[in-house]
Design a protein around this motif. Structure first.
Motif, PDB file in Angstrom:
ATOM      1  N   THR A 220       9.985   6.324  -2.538  1.00 39.13           N
ATOM      2  CA  THR A 220      11.170   6.080  -1.711  1.00 39.13           C
ATOM      3  C   THR A 220      10.985   4.814  -0.878  1.00 39.13           C
ATOM      4  O   THR A 220      11.907   3.996  -0.755  1.00 39.13           O
ATOM      5  N   GLY A 221       9.798   4.643  -0.323  1.00 36.98           N
ATOM      6  CA  GLY A 221       9.522   3.436   0.459  1.00 36.98           C
ATOM      7  C   GLY A 221       9.574   2.179  -0.387  1.00 36.98           C
ATOM      8  O   GLY A 221      10.055   1.129   0.059  1.00 36.98           O
ATOM      9  N   ALA A 222       9.054   2.257  -1.623  1.00 40.58           N
ATOM     10  CA  ALA A 222       9.109   1.102  -2.517  1.00 40.58           C
ATOM     11  C   ALA A 222      10.557   0.709  -2.790  1.00 40.58           C
ATOM     12  O   ALA A 222      10.905  -0.485  -2.807  1.00 40.58           O
ATOM     13  N   ALA A 223      11.435   1.699  -2.994  1.00 37.24           N
ATOM     14  CA  ALA A 223      12.852   1.400  -3.216  1.00 37.24           C
ATOM     15  C   ALA A 223      13.478   0.760  -1.982  1.00 37.24           C
ATOM     16  O   ALA A 223      14.280  -0.181  -2.092  1.00 37.24           O
TER      17      ALA A 223
ATOM     18  N   ASN B 275       0.835  -1.193   0.000  1.00 38.30           N
ATOM     19  CA  ASN B 275       0.000   0.000   0.000  1.00 38.30           C
ATOM     20  C   ASN B 275       0.874   1.249   0.000  1.00 38.30           C
ATOM     21  O   ASN B 275       1.931   1.285   0.627  1.00 38.30           O
ATOM     22  N   ASP B 276       0.452   2.282  -0.733  1.00 41.60           N
ATOM     23  CA  ASP B 276       1.291   3.474  -0.852  1.00 41.60           C
ATOM     24  C   ASP B 276       1.533   4.167   0.482  1.00 41.60           C
ATOM     25  O   ASP B 276       2.631   4.670   0.745  1.00 41.60           O
ATOM     26  N   ALA B 277       0.518   4.176   1.363  1.00 39.34           N
ATOM     27  CA  ALA B 277       0.708   4.795   2.675  1.00 39.34           C
ATOM     28  C   ALA B 277       1.689   3.996   3.524  1.00 39.34           C
ATOM     29  O   ALA B 277       2.495   4.566   4.268  1.00 39.34           O
ATOM     30  N   SER B 278       1.639   2.673   3.406  1.00 38.86           N
ATOM     31  CA  SER B 278       2.588   1.826   4.137  1.00 38.86           C
ATOM     32  C   SER B 278       4.007   2.075   3.646  1.00 38.86           C
ATOM     33  O   SER B 278       4.954   2.175   4.439  1.00 38.86           O
ATOM     34  N   MET B 279       4.164   2.173   2.331  1.00 36.13           N
ATOM     35  CA  MET B 279       5.484   2.456   1.765  1.00 36.13           C
ATOM     36  C   MET B 279       5.972   3.840   2.190  1.00 36.13           C
ATOM     37  O   MET B 279       7.158   4.042   2.482  1.00 36.13           O
ATOM     38  N   ALA B 280       5.054   4.803   2.254  1.00 34.65           N
ATOM     39  CA  ALA B 280       5.426   6.149   2.694  1.00 34.65           C
ATOM     40  C   ALA B 280       5.903   6.121   4.143  1.00 34.65           C
ATOM     41  O   ALA B 280       6.887   6.782   4.503  1.00 34.65           O
ATOM     42  N   GLY B 281       5.214   5.340   4.986  1.00 32.24           N
ATOM     43  CA  GLY B 281       5.640   5.221   6.385  1.00 32.24           C
ATOM     44  C   GLY B 281       7.013   4.590   6.510  1.00 32.24           C
ATOM     45  O   GLY B 281       7.825   5.004   7.343  1.00 32.24           O
ATOM     46  N   LEU B 282       7.284   3.573   5.687  1.00 32.03           N
ATOM     47  CA  LEU B 282       8.603   2.948   5.682  1.00 32.03           C
ATOM     48  C   LEU B 282       9.668   3.975   5.302  1.00 32.03           C
ATOM     49  O   LEU B 282      10.743   4.044   5.929  1.00 32.03           O
ATOM     50  N   ALA B 283       9.386   4.790   4.297  1.00 32.44           N
ATOM     51  CA  ALA B 283      10.340   5.812   3.865  1.00 32.44           C
ATOM     52  C   ALA B 283      10.604   6.829   4.967  1.00 32.44           C
ATOM     53  O   ALA B 283      11.761   7.216   5.210  1.00 32.44           O
ATOM     54  N   GLU B 284       9.543   7.286   5.646  1.00 35.56           N
ATOM     55  CA  GLU B 284       9.728   8.266   6.715  1.00 35.56           C
ATOM     56  C   GLU B 284      10.546   7.675   7.862  1.00 35.56           C
ATOM     57  O   GLU B 284      11.353   8.372   8.484  1.00 35.56           O
ATOM     58  N   ALA B 285      10.356   6.382   8.143  1.00 34.34           N
ATOM     59  CA  ALA B 285      11.108   5.741   9.225  1.00 34.34           C
ATOM     60  C   ALA B 285      12.575   5.543   8.859  1.00 34.34           C
ATOM     61  O   ALA B 285      13.452   5.633   9.725  1.00 34.34           O
ATOM     62  N   ARG B 286      12.844   5.278   7.593  1.00 34.36           N
ATOM     63  CA  ARG B 286      14.225   5.012   7.170  1.00 34.36           C
ATOM     64  C   ARG B 286      14.981   6.301   6.831  1.00 34.36           C
ATOM     65  O   ARG B 286      16.162   6.433   7.174  1.00 34.36           O
ATOM     66  N   ARG B 287      14.309   7.225   6.134  1.00 29.22           N
ATOM     67  CA  ARG B 287      15.030   8.387   5.583  1.00 29.22           C
ATOM     68  C   ARG B 287      14.321   9.720   5.811  1.00 29.22           C
ATOM     69  O   ARG B 287      14.707  10.733   5.226  1.00 29.22           O
ATOM     70  N   GLY B 288      13.283   9.727   6.631  1.00 31.80           N
ATOM     71  CA  GLY B 288      12.501  10.946   6.776  1.00 31.80           C
ATOM     72  C   GLY B 288      12.312  11.395   8.199  1.00 31.80           C
ATOM     73  O   GLY B 288      13.212  11.298   9.035  1.00 31.80           O
TER      74      GLY B 288
END
Length: 396
Positions: free
Chosen positions: A371-374, A187-200
């Motif tokens: 970013t989260g997808a990557a 899910n795009d929101a899940s991927m966005a959360g992953l990105a914020e946790a890793r690089r945001g």
């Protein structure tokens, strides 16, 4: 047998050390070999030996940064090898798609974007399949995984429901780069959360909650840098919790969904307007009008209060250190901060109110799903299997 076991143990330790250093370099693109050694508890000699091996495998390189005017020569930084592994990241939104080819460390080496063509899922997937095939032609076997962020609910690599796109039971298998190449989806929101946790905005937090408002509410809980996705990968559908009006039916099939209380549909309803065909655009219009129109301002305030109430309920249940917000949620924060805070505080258990988890705007903005997808794709590349596969191909 004992000698073979000992040799296998040494080989395993070397692989684990190499993966640890590789993951550190991916997470900290400006890190030096000395930085990595300190962070991983390695001796200088071990770090040098592992780095040399990773360079020989075309996984890492070392680049001397430009001189900044200080004394002495700067230490070389661990960087992606120019012939190293790449991943294809894809984002499918309600109106637009985006792609990027990303190297170790998170830098996009190329990418593309466009509006979703008419023709539904077959047309959109056809465009994306062509982009992935083009990346494969340019980069060959260096493409090690494809990862897709979708504005919808998924089980594995199948979109079971994407109400905003009117897609149901759509397999993403056509986007696999090549047989045997990992294909991941979320899910795009899940991927966005992953990105914020890793690089945001949530980088460094052990437990963070991400919420985004587009057409409805999505999000994910991230623990130790990993999304809590549930048994089938469909976790994080917070917008379908019954935080809204139980008299309203949601396109998902449930009633009283939180989705219906916070987005453009809720704002239009508060203004006595019919349900919009494009809830996101309607929300943007009402947010813009709220600067001078009291009725629009009141509609935005009502949605912000509903967002705060739901966020407070999730904080009570999940106990994050902070909550990151993206999409239209940032517009609600900017336009109606008092109502958001009022709803949030009222929903929190008493013991949390003295120092509640902060509600923090996204640091990555619209780029966060891609970013989260990557990041998810590199999790597959930087696994035991991914490392072994690359090593076998490079050494053969």
């Amino acid at each position: 047998m004992q000698k073979q076991t000992a040799a296998h143990r040494v080989h395993t330790l070397r692989r684990q050390g190499a993966l640890a250093l590789l993951r550190h370099a991916h997470a900290h693109p400006a890190a030096t070999r000395a930085d990595a050694a300190r962070a991983l508890g390695l001796s200088s000699g071990s770090a040098t030996e592992i780095t040399a091996r990773l360079k020989a495998l075309r996984l890492l390189d070392e680049t001397v940064p430009p001189q900044t005017g200080g004394r002495g020569r700067p230490s070389p930084a661990l960087t992606a090898h120019p012939r190293g592994p790449l991943v294809c990241a894809v984002s499918i939104g309600h109106e637009r798609w985006r792609t990027a080819t990303v190297e170790l460390g998170g830098r996009a080496v190329d990418g593309d974007a466009g509006r979703n063509p008419p023709g539904g899922a077959p047309a959109v997937l056809g465009v994306l399949r062509a982009r992935i095939a083009a990346a494969r032609r340019r980069h060959g076997h260096r493409i090690r995984a494809v990862s897709v962020a979708v504005a919808g609910t998924l089980r594995g690599t199948t979109i079971v429901q994407a109400s905003g796109l009117n897609w149901h039971d759509i397999a993403l298998e056509p986007l696999r780069a090549a047989p045997g190449t990992p294909l991941l989806a979320g899910n795009d929101a899940s991927m966005a959360g992953l990105a914020e946790a890793r690089r945001g905005a949530a980088a460094g937090a052990r437990v963070s909650l991400h919420l985004t408002v587009e057409v409805g509410v999505g999000g994910i809980l991230i623990v130790d840098g990993r999304p809590v996705e549930g048994a089938t990968g469909a976790g994080g559908e917070f917008g379908h919790m019954p935080f809204g009006d139980p008299g309203l039916s949601c396109p998902c099939g449930a009633r009283g969904c939180w989705d219906l209380a916070v987005d453009g549909r809720a704002m239009a309803r508060a203004l006595g307007r019919p349900e919009p065909r494009d809830p996101r655009t309607e929300a943007e219009r009402i947010l813009a009008a709220a600067r001078s129109d009291p009725a629009a301002r009141a509609a935005v305030g009502e949605a912000a209060r509903a967002l705060g109430r739901g966020a407070g309920a999730l904080v009570n249940a999940l106990d994050p250190e902070l909550v990151t917000l993206s999409g239209l949620a940032t517009g609600l924060v900017a336009t109606a901060p008092d109502e958001l805070d009022e709803g949030y505080t009222a929903a929190l258990m008493r013991f949390r109110r003295a120092g509640p988890p902060p509600l923090v705007p996204s640091a990555l903005g619209p780029a966060s799903p891609l970013t989260g997808a990557a990041e998810a794709a590199f999790d597959a590349v930087l696994s035991d299997g991914g490392f072994q596969s690359w090593s076998d191909e490079t050494e053969s």
